[in-house]
Structure formats: structure tokens, C-alpha cells
Design a protein around this motif. Structure first.
Motif, PDB file in Angstrom:
ATOM      1  N   SER A 101       0.828  -1.212   0.000  1.00  0.00           N
ATOM      2  CA  SER A 101       0.000   0.000   0.000  1.00  0.00           C
ATOM      3  C   SER A 101       0.858   1.256   0.000  1.00  0.00           C
ATOM      4  CB  SER A 101      -0.933   0.010   1.218  1.00  0.00           C
ATOM      5  OG  SER A 101      -0.175   0.035   2.411  1.00  0.00           O
ATOM      6  N   VAL A 102       0.325   2.280  -0.638  1.00  0.00           N
ATOM      7  CA  VAL A 102       0.995   3.580  -0.726  1.00  0.00           C
ATOM      8  C   VAL A 102      -0.028   4.665  -0.429  1.00  0.00           C
ATOM      9  CG1 VAL A 102       2.277   5.179  -2.206  1.00  0.00           C
ATOM     10  CG2 VAL A 102       2.573   2.714  -2.509  1.00  0.00           C
ATOM     11  N   GLU A 103       0.368   5.651   0.376  1.00  0.00           N
ATOM     12  CA  GLU A 103      -0.432   6.860   0.546  1.00  0.00           C
ATOM     13  C   GLU A 103       0.398   8.030   0.051  1.00  0.00           C
ATOM     14  OE1 GLU A 103      -1.967   7.350   4.483  1.00  0.00           O
ATOM     15  OE2 GLU A 103      -3.143   5.494   4.401  1.00  0.00           O
ATOM     16  N   ALA A 129       1.292   0.888  14.522  1.00  0.00           N
ATOM     17  CA  ALA A 129       2.021   0.960  13.253  1.00  0.00           C
ATOM     18  C   ALA A 129       1.371   0.129  12.158  1.00  0.00           C
ATOM     19  CB  ALA A 129       3.466   0.509  13.450  1.00  0.00           C
ATOM     20  N   ALA A 130       0.502  -0.801  12.549  1.00  0.00           N
ATOM     21  CA  ALA A 130      -0.165  -1.627  11.549  1.00  0.00           C
ATOM     22  C   ALA A 130      -1.061  -0.793  10.642  1.00  0.00           C
ATOM     23  CB  ALA A 130      -0.985  -2.716  12.233  1.00  0.00           C
ATOM     24  N   GLY A 131      -1.454   0.386  11.106  1.00  0.00           N
ATOM     25  CA  GLY A 131      -2.300   1.241  10.297  1.00  0.00           C
ATOM     26  C   GLY A 131      -1.537   2.062   9.282  1.00  0.00           C
ATOM     27  N   LEU A 132      -0.237   1.929   9.237  1.00  0.00           N
ATOM     28  CA  LEU A 132       0.589   2.697   8.312  1.00  0.00           C
ATOM     29  C   LEU A 132       0.694   2.000   6.967  1.00  0.00           C
ATOM     30  CD1 LEU A 132       3.577   3.786  10.577  1.00  0.00           C
ATOM     31  CD2 LEU A 132       1.877   5.289   9.552  1.00  0.00           C
ATOM     32  N   PRO A 133       0.775   2.774   5.882  1.00  0.00           N
ATOM     33  CA  PRO A 133       1.043   2.161   4.585  1.00  0.00           C
ATOM     34  C   PRO A 133       2.510   1.746   4.486  1.00  0.00           C
ATOM     35  CG  PRO A 133       0.992   4.542   4.376  1.00  0.00           C
ATOM     36  CD  PRO A 133       0.605   4.230   5.801  1.00  0.00           C
ATOM     37  N   ASP A 134       2.825   0.958   3.469  1.00  0.00           N
ATOM     38  CA  ASP A 134       4.223   0.564   3.272  1.00  0.00           C
ATOM     39  C   ASP A 134       5.079   1.760   2.872  1.00  0.00           C
ATOM     40  OD1 ASP A 134       4.201  -2.484   3.509  1.00  0.00           O
ATOM     41  OD2 ASP A 134       2.538  -2.122   2.130  1.00  0.00           O
ATOM     42  N   ALA A 140      11.756   5.590   7.405  1.00  0.00           N
ATOM     43  CA  ALA A 140      12.143   4.895   6.176  1.00  0.00           C
ATOM     44  C   ALA A 140      10.967   4.750   5.213  1.00  0.00           C
ATOM     45  CB  ALA A 140      12.707   3.520   6.509  1.00  0.00           C
ATOM     46  N   ARG A 141       9.745   4.935   5.726  1.00  0.00           N
ATOM     47  CA  ARG A 141       8.564   4.834   4.862  1.00  0.00           C
ATOM     48  C   ARG A 141       8.380   6.083   3.999  1.00  0.00           C
ATOM     49  NH1 ARG A 141       4.830   0.837   7.125  1.00  0.00           N
ATOM     50  NH2 ARG A 141       5.590   0.130   9.156  1.00  0.00           N
ATOM     51  N   LEU A 142       9.058   7.168   4.314  1.00  0.00           N
ATOM     52  CA  LEU A 142       8.855   8.441   3.626  1.00  0.00           C
ATOM     53  C   LEU A 142       9.680   8.512   2.349  1.00  0.00           C
ATOM     54  CD1 LEU A 142       9.018  10.811   6.720  1.00  0.00           C
ATOM     55  CD2 LEU A 142       6.977  10.261   5.387  1.00  0.00           C
TER      56      LEU A 142
END
Length: 624
Positions: A411-413, A474-479, A505-507
Motif C-alpha cells: 500500500s501507498v499513501e 504501526a499496523a495502520g501505516l502504509p508501506d 524509512a517509509r517516507l
């Protein structure tokens, strides 16, 4: 996940369920199956609830999908209805609102367009229309696409010269417009045609849309001969031109004109666990084109193993969900027979008869073959697009060096900020998952309390509002969190994530390349990794650009809507003596819209160029 249970407890629960099934009435109704965790598994209708529901538990379904569903059933609910038609209506309302896992679901598309004749007006106007209908006017359709409506309007303009202008334009015309000069309008606005003659043209156009082509031609022929006999040769020549235009239209569409007036043609194509239902529409004897529908949830849906029966199940699901909200046509042409009980329930619900034809001849057969070919092409195109999108997803995962086992769940936001010189600032968040954009999960954020035009502050606010809720989960965060911007925006995003204790690192920032040229974008990371420049033809870069462009589109449309609302309300400023367009623009730009001006104090208002204390006091008093 279903809650585990001991064998003894599971056996007792199943015995209780079977006793409940045995007690069901022999009446029509709707049944719902639930898992142990409360998940709705399936919704169905039945003419006889006891017979239908008990059939699930009397067979050994083995390892089929039906067997898997039956093995998960922990609870059932039923609703008795007065008729099968009422059960059909309730069943499909529940499917559309609850999305049971094992049902075939056709997503609601945008409403169908119609051709509208505004018969409430002395000189009716024809127009493209979408929305709730008004009994005072006449509507023809539905049409499969906006193009089909506009093509029909163009035909009516050529043949019957009906007007298309808005009523406000009509009443203010003093001379004929360009459409009259190119013989597309009879210019009723300036009296070039009598109301009686225009009404005759409107009636002929309506009959043409209903498929009465021969009758319309005969009437026009009689009008021409009558005008010529009375020496009204100019009028006779005009009618002659109408006859010629209508004849040319019918000749151009000779392959598409048959005896039937309104027919819907349905073709279904199945490949693996993907399906397509192609709906072609014939209205007034004219083939208007087609539209393809793709069911969701088909992977888990209850489908027979036999291919022909599976096609019928898909078609039955489409027909039930589609024609509960749209008029049932007099004739349905189908590649696969529809369940007779379903058709009867639909006819009862619509209060109209419908003839089902699955082995047509002549023109009907040609229509059905065209629809079948359209279904094959649409499904092949969908599968090709899905394959390409899956390749893009995997390419992005590999390019970023991510450890993602399930690409379907990746997933990506993506976030973007939009404003006009600081006015009406809006931020957008769009979501990509399952190899596709997820519009139902998009969000817009109105940005307030910042210096107008400060993109960094806007980005800080939207990220804080979005992720402060998931900081403890953190489970609610996108990859991946994509930021439309370079090092500055990414640095702000890093500060927000550091404050919330989230993984920086997700940014990933999407920085525009040299000259802001498409294909030269570079990826900027928040964890000190070097910039990543991907080739212009990289599948990963194409996916990043797709997501970034969607975020930009969503942000800018929201900003424009907000700006329009602010500027509409901004007319209150111009009502104040001393406030003209320039000062109004300065005020809105300085405070980010009318709401900001309303919240400003007298001293704040005085900071705007050209606003004195007296004028600031007048503005404050007018807005409060």
C-alpha cells in the motif's frame, strides 16, 4: 479470523444451527450467513426459505468454495417477505450495502445519462441530462454513455432543427445564432418558426426517438406535399430537406435498425475468476453502444464449477442488481438464459413484462454477437491492464528495496498540497493498494491556521492530522508514504514522523527533475539514503507518477471547489463601500479566503495594503 472452538463446542453449535434451519418457514424471504466473528459471509433470497437454506447443509460440498463458506457458518438470520420480488429487492440492497464476501457484487457506477426534452417550455429544448427526472419534461434513454446522448442530439439537430440553448440565452436573443446559420436550429428564439410548427418538429423528434421512423417519414412526406399544393414552396423545401437528412441518418445506420424499439443486449465472458458483463443498448431501433461491467469479490464468490452455470450465476447477479434501479426493457437478449424465477420477480417489481431471448436470429443475432465480442475485448483489456499494473507494483517494490512478500497487500499513501496564492489551501491523501487506486479511501484536508502559501506548514499539518491517530498502532501505516515535493517537504515529513515515533524509512519524496520535465523525477528519502533517479521508461517511475498525479488532481479539484465557495461568499466583501475587486483579492489572498477574513481582527485587516482603520472597522462590522 474466526474464533477457535473445541470440537465438542463446534458440534453443539452446528446442531443448534441445523435445528434453526429445520424450523424455518416455507415462505419467501432473505437469509444471511455469519461467521463466528460476526463477518457477513453470504446473502441470498429464496421462494421457500426452509428448502433453500437446508440445501446448503444436506450436501457434502467438499473442498469447494461453497464448502469452505458452509464450514464457516456459525449463525444465520432470515427475513420473511411478502413476495419473491420483495425478497429480491431486500437481497440486493443488502449485497450493495454490506458487501458479503461470497456474493458477486457489481459496483454502483455513475448514473446513466438521458436525452431530455423540456416540454414544459413553449419551445422545448433538448439537452443531455443526468440525475433525478422531472415529470414535467420528457426523457429518453437511458443511454450507455454521454457520447451516445450527444450523438443523438446531433442527429436531431440535423433532422428536426431543435434548439439546445439554455432558457436564459433563449429569452435574450435578438438575432439567430450560428446554429441557425449552419442549419442546426430553426431559430424559435427570434420567431423564425411558429410555435405550432416547432411543436410538430418536437413531436416528430420524440416519435423518432421511440423508433417510429416510418411514421415520421410518412408525416413529413404529407407535410411537404400539402405545403407544395398550397404553393408554400419555401416551407415545402424545408420539409424536403428534413426528409433527406432523416433518410441519410437511417441509411448510415441501416445495420443497426430493426423492428424492435427498446432492447438491452447482455453478453457475459468468464476467464478464470474474472468476468465481464457487456451491456449494449438499442433505443428507438438504434444501437447506441455498450458498456462493460466487471464484478468484484468474484474470487471468493459462490460459483458453480460448470462454466455455463457460472456464466448464468454472474449474469443473474448483474440483472438482479442492475434492473432493480433502472427500467426493465421490453426485450432482453442474452448469451446465457436468465433464471426464470429471477425474471418473474423483476417483472413483478417493475410492473412490466420483459421478453427474454437467448437464441436470436437476424438483426438480433448480430447485436448479440457484437455484444459478445465487446465482452471478450473488454475482459482481455482488463486482464492486460491488471498484468501491467502488477508488474509496476513489483517494480516499485524492487526499486525501493522493500521486503514485501505479498505484492497484493502493498500500500501507498500520497500527499499533495494545493492553493492559489495562499487562498483556499487544501491537502489531499490518495491511496494505492491491490494494484489499483482506492478512491473510497481518499481524503481531503482543509488547511487553516498557517501563513497563506506556506507549503511546509500545510504539509506538517496534514501529516500530523493523518498519522497522529496511528502513532500507537504501526499496523495502520502504509508501506510507503509518498510526498509530492523535494528535500524541504521530506524534511518536514521526517520531523512529523520523528515526533510521532514512526518509521521515517517509509517516507519518499517525489522531486521534480531538471526543467520540471516529466520522466526526470527523482526519489528523495528521509533516512539519509541517496537520491534515486529511475529511467524514464521505468515501470516503477510510471507507477510513482500515476499515484503522484492522482494526488495532485484530487488536491486541485478540492482547492478549486473551496475557492469557488469562498469567492461566491466573497461577494459580501464587495457590498462594503470602499471594497472593489482588487482590495477583495488582496484580503482573500492575505487571509486564505472569506473565513480567514471573518476571523481577522481590525488590526489584522489593517495589515492589508490599501485598508485604513476606518475601512477595517467597516469590514469587521459588516462581517460580524
Amino acid at each position: 479470523m474466526d474464533q477457535p472452538a473445541t470440537p465438542a463446542a463446534a458440534g453443539d453449535a452446528r446442531d443448534a444451527l441445523l435445528r434453526e434451519v429445520a424450523a424455518l418457514p416455507h415462505l419467501p424471504g432473505v437469509y444471511r450467513y455469519f461467521a463466528a466473528d460476526g463477518t457477513l459471509l453470504y446473502v441470498g433470497k429464496a421462494r421457500d426459505l426452509r428448502k433453500r437454506v437446508s440445501s446448503y447443509f444436506q450436501k457434502d460440498h467438499g473442498g469447494t468454495r461453497i464448502g469452505h463458506m458452509v464450514g464457516r457458518i456459525a449463525r444465520l438470520q432470515t427475513t420473511v417477505t411478502r413476495s419473491e420480488a420483495e425478497a429480491l429487492l431486500l437481497e440486493n440492497n443488502l449485497i450493495k450495502t454490506q458487501h458479503p464476501r461470497y456474493n458477486i457484487l457489481f459496483r454502483d457506477d455513475k448514473s446513466y445519462p438521458y436525452l431530455k426534452l423540456g416540454t414544459a417550455h413553449p419551445y422545448p429544448r433538448m439537452a443531455y441530462f443526468r440525475g433525478a427526472t422531472d415529470r414535467r419534461d420528457s426523457y429518453f434513454g437511458p443511454y450507455p454513455s454521454a457520447w451516445a446522448v450527444k450523438e443523438s442530439i446531433a442527429v436531431l439537430q440535423k433532422v428536426f432543427l431543435l434548439r439546445t440553448c439554455e432558457d436564459t440565452v433563449f429569452v435574450n436573443r435578438t438575432r439567430p445564432c450560428l446554429l441557425h446559420q449552419i442549419h442546426r436550429c430553426s431559430a424559435p428564439c427570434v420567431g423564425r418558426i411558429s410555435q405550432a410548427d416547432y411543436a410538430a418538429d418536437v413531436d416528430a423528434a420524440a416519435r423518432f426517438l421511440r423508433g417510429e421512423h416510418d411514421g415520421v417519414l410518412r408525416e413529413l412526406q404529407q407535410r411537404m406535399e400539402s405545403a407544395a399544393a398550397e404553393l408554400r414552396f419555401e416551407e415545402a423545401a424545408q420539409v424536403r430537406d428534413q426528409i433527406g437528412a432523416l433518410s441519410r441518418v437511417l441509411q448510415q445506420q441501416s445495420m443497426e435498425v430493426g423492428a424492435e424499439h427498446d432492447v438491452d443486449v447482455l453478453a457475459v465472458e468468464l476467464q478464470g475468476r474474472r468476468a465481464c458483463v457487456n451491456l449494449a443498448m438499442v433505443r428507438g431501433g438504434r444501437h447506441l453502444g455498450d458498456r462493460a461491467y466487471f464484478p468484484s469479490q468474484l474470487h471468493d464468490a459462490e460459483l458453480p464449477d460448470d462454466a455455463e452455470q457460472a456464466r448464468q450465476a454472474v449474469l443473474d447477479a448483474f440483472v438482479a442488481q442492475h434492473y432493480l434501479e433502472l427500467p426493465l426493457p421490453p426485450v432482453l437478449l442474452c448469451t446465457t438464459p436468465i433464471d426464470a424465477e429471477l425474471l418473474g420477480a423483476l417483472q413483478e417489481h417493475a410492473g412490466a413484462r420483459c421478453q427474454l431471448v437467448s437464441a436470436p436470429r437476424g438483426t438480433r443475432r448480430h447485436w448479440l454477437e457484437m455484444a459478445q465480442q465487446g465482452a471478450r475485448l473488454a475482459l482481455a483489456r482488463l486482464l492486460a491492464e491488471e498484468g501491467a499494473q502488477q508488474q509496476r507494483t513489483r517494480a516499485l517494490i524492487d526499486a525501493l528495496g522493500l521486503d514485501v512478500a505479498d505484492a497484493d497487500a502493498f500500500s501507498v499513501e500520497c500527499f499533495d498540497v494545493s492553493h492559489t496564492a495562499g487562498e483556499a489551501t487544501q491537502a489531499s491523501c490518495v491511496v494505492f493498494q491491490h494494484h489499483a487506486m482506492q478512491p473510497s479511501r481518499y481524503r481531503r484536508y482543509g488547511i487553516d491556521g498557517i501563513t497563506p502559501g506556506d507549503d511546509y506548514a500545510a504539509m506538517r499539518q496534514v501529516l500530523t492530522r493523518r498519522y497522529s491517530r496511528v502513532a500507537d498502532a504501526a499496523a495502520g501505516l502504509p508501506d510507503i508514504v509518498l510526498i509530492d515535493g523535494g528535500r524541504g517537504q521530506v524534511a518536514v515529513a521526517r520531523e512529523v514522523f520523528d515526533e510521532l515515533g514512526l518509521d521515517v524509512a517509509r517516507l519518499v519524496g517525489v522531486e521534480k527533475g531538471e526543467g520540471r520535465k516529466v520522466g526526470l523525477e527523482e526519489l528523495v528519502f528521509a533516512d539519509a539514503r541517496p537520491k534515486l533517479a529511475l529511467p524514464a521508461d521505468s515501470a516503477a517511475l510510471l507507477l510513482v507518477a500515476q499515484i503522484r498525479d492522482e494526488a495532485h488532481r484530487f488536491a486541485i479539484t478540492g482547492m478549486r471547489a473551496k475557492r469557488a465557495r469562498a469567492r461566491t461568499g466573497g461577494s459580501r466583501l464587495e457590498d462594503i463601500a470602499g471594497i472593489g475587486p482588487k482590495r477583495r483579492a488582496r484580503l482573500l489572498a492575505r487571509f486564505g479566503g472569506l473565513r480567514g477574513v471573518e476571523a481577522a481582527s481590525v488590526d489584522d485587516l489593517m495589515t492589508v495594503d490599501g485598508v485604513s482603520r476606518e475601512l477595517a472597522q467597516a469590514i469587521f462590522a459588516a462581517l460580524h
